[in-house]
Design a protein around this motif. Structure first.
Motif, PDB file in Angstrom:
ATOM      1  N   TRP A  11      24.410  46.890  21.934  1.00  0.00           N
ATOM      2  CA  TRP A  11      23.971  48.006  22.391  1.00  0.00           C
ATOM      3  C   TRP A  11      22.573  48.161  21.049  1.00  0.00           C
ATOM      4  O   TRP A  11      23.199  48.094  20.087  1.00  0.00           O
ATOM      5  N   GLU A  59      17.616  51.481  20.968  1.00  0.00           N
ATOM      6  CA  GLU A  59      15.971  51.991  21.567  1.00  0.00           C
ATOM      7  C   GLU A  59      17.091  53.019  22.460  1.00  0.00           C
ATOM      8  O   GLU A  59      16.433  53.833  23.404  1.00  0.00           O
ATOM      9  N   LYS A  60      17.968  52.496  22.464  1.00  0.00           N
ATOM     10  CA  LYS A  60      18.660  53.473  23.824  1.00  0.00           C
ATOM     11  C   LYS A  60      19.159  55.052  23.522  1.00  0.00           C
ATOM     12  O   LYS A  60      19.240  55.967  23.656  1.00  0.00           O
TER      13      LYS A  60
END
Lengths: 105, 284
Positions: free
Chosen positions: B126, B129-130
């Motif tokens: 993870w 960027e998310k």
């Protein structure tokens, strides 16, 4: 499921599972019962009770909360009560100081 | 550096204010001359007159320059120059003060956050960027936290739910453990289940967690030589952060703030966000 894991760690030396919401709630309730008992007996510092006073509550509390939590809650209780006492004293001083300034005015 | 910046304006403004004050007599007379053109002819001979030597020189120079003596012209020039200098410096001082204000506004917003790559509760990589293109709330804690973390995460969940309703905006709630020794993927998965359904739980190696905490200015301390099976608590800072859709820090909310207060603040930030420009007043 996890609450079963939690209560299965009878000694609560190390949590054998992650306490979930209900396990946390059970622990907090047991803590409140124990602290309530101390309050009733006018004991500030946990562990200073003698004989059978709050014994059952303490056992339950230690069974439902991890040792690190018990230590943390107990320390925080003492700090909190001391702080409350200091604040009460300060308020009392302010209250008793009030009429004097009132006379001056 | 900061000290210098705060010192310079005061130093500047005092030196500037002092120098014009020595010019003040000129400035005043010049102002009078300028505002009412009828007064100069009447008033002009007077200031030049009082000294004996002055009047003598005036007699000598009169013929050459007409009604204006050289001295008066020089006085006029000096006054003009003084005025010009005064306004120039005042303008510069004002600009500097303004620049300084905006500078402190920018300095006042600490640089918090930054890119990181951790592992989510499903064991998948993870990356931060998310967080791009979404508003997110970030909280650091640990699963064996007695009471503060669950309270804060509950508060965070309430804010996410109410903002979704009031602003049709889905905030992304993120929990990052600062107890990587005990909080493996399984532990984090079991933990986040208890909170908001969209809560992302992240863990990682000690090094990656430490780096992430540092970027977010989160202090934490695990007891030395802590083993995964030990029963211990982790001291850590207990703020949760609002990050904008650019992944930039907006604000931090402390424990003393209730869900409504946080909600109100988040709502205000959302309303300040310029979607077309992709920036808020806090953006640099």
């Amino acid at each position: 499921m996890a609450s079963w894991l939690w209560s299965s760690s009878k000694t609560a030396e190390a949590p054998s599972g992650i306490p979930d919401r209900s396990a946390r709630q059970q622990c907090w309730d047991a803590r409140d019962r124990y602290f309530g008992c101390l309050d009733k007996n006018s004991i500030v510092v946990p562990g200073q009770e003698e004989g059978k006073t709050c014994k059952a509550e303490d056992t339950d509390y230690r069974k439902l909360c991890a040792a690190s939590w018990v230590e943390y809650f107990n320390k925080r209780r003492v700090l909190q009560l001391r702080q409350d006492l200091m604040e009460a004293k300060a308020a009392e001083q302010r209250a008793s100081g009030g009429p004097i300034t009132g006379v001056k005015a | 550096m900061k000290l210098l910046r705060t010192l310079t304006p005061t130093f500047r403004s005092t030196t500037l204010r002092n120098s014009p004050s020595s010019l003040r007599p000129f400035t005043l007379s010049a102002a009078r001359c300028y505002s009412s053109p009828s007064t100069p002819p009447a008033g002009n001979p007077l200031p030049a007159g009082p000294g004996e030597s002055g009047s003598k020189r005036q007699d000598k120079e009169k013929g050459a320059v007409g009604p204006f003596t050289l001295k008066a012209a020089a006085l006029f020039g000096v006054t003009g120059l003084g005025l010009w200098y005064y306004f120039q410096t005042e303008k510069a001082a004002l600009k500097q003060r303004k620049d300084q204000e905006t500078a402190t506004a920018k300095i006042g917003r600490p640089k918090i956050g930054g890119p990181f790559t951790l592992t989510d509760q499903d064991g998948k990589e993870w990356s931060s960027e998310k967080m791009m293109g979404r508003w997110s709330l970030v909280y650091f804690g640990f699963t064996n936290c007695p009471d503060i973390c669950p309270e804060e995460l509950d508060k965070m969940g309430l804010v996410v739910t109410s903002i979704a309703k009031s602003h049709s905006t889905e905030l992304l709630p993120i929990f990052i453990t600062c107890d990587p020794a005990r909080d493996d993927v399984k532990a984090v998965k079991a933990y986040v289940k208890d909170f908001h359904p969209s809560l992302v739980g992240l863990t990682g190696t000690y090094e990656s967690i430490k780096k992430c905490c540092k970027a977010y200015r989160v202090y934490f301390s695990t007891p030395p030589n802590a083993k995964a099976t030990d029963d211990y608590l982790v001291d850590h800072s207990i703020f949760f952060y609002l990050m904008d859709p650019n992944g930039k820090f907006v604000d931090a909310f402390g424990r003393s703030m209730g869900p409504q207060e946080v909600e109100g603040k988040v709502a205000r930030y959302l309303e300040q966000w310029d979607t077309r420009e992709g920036r808020g007043p806090w953006s640099e």
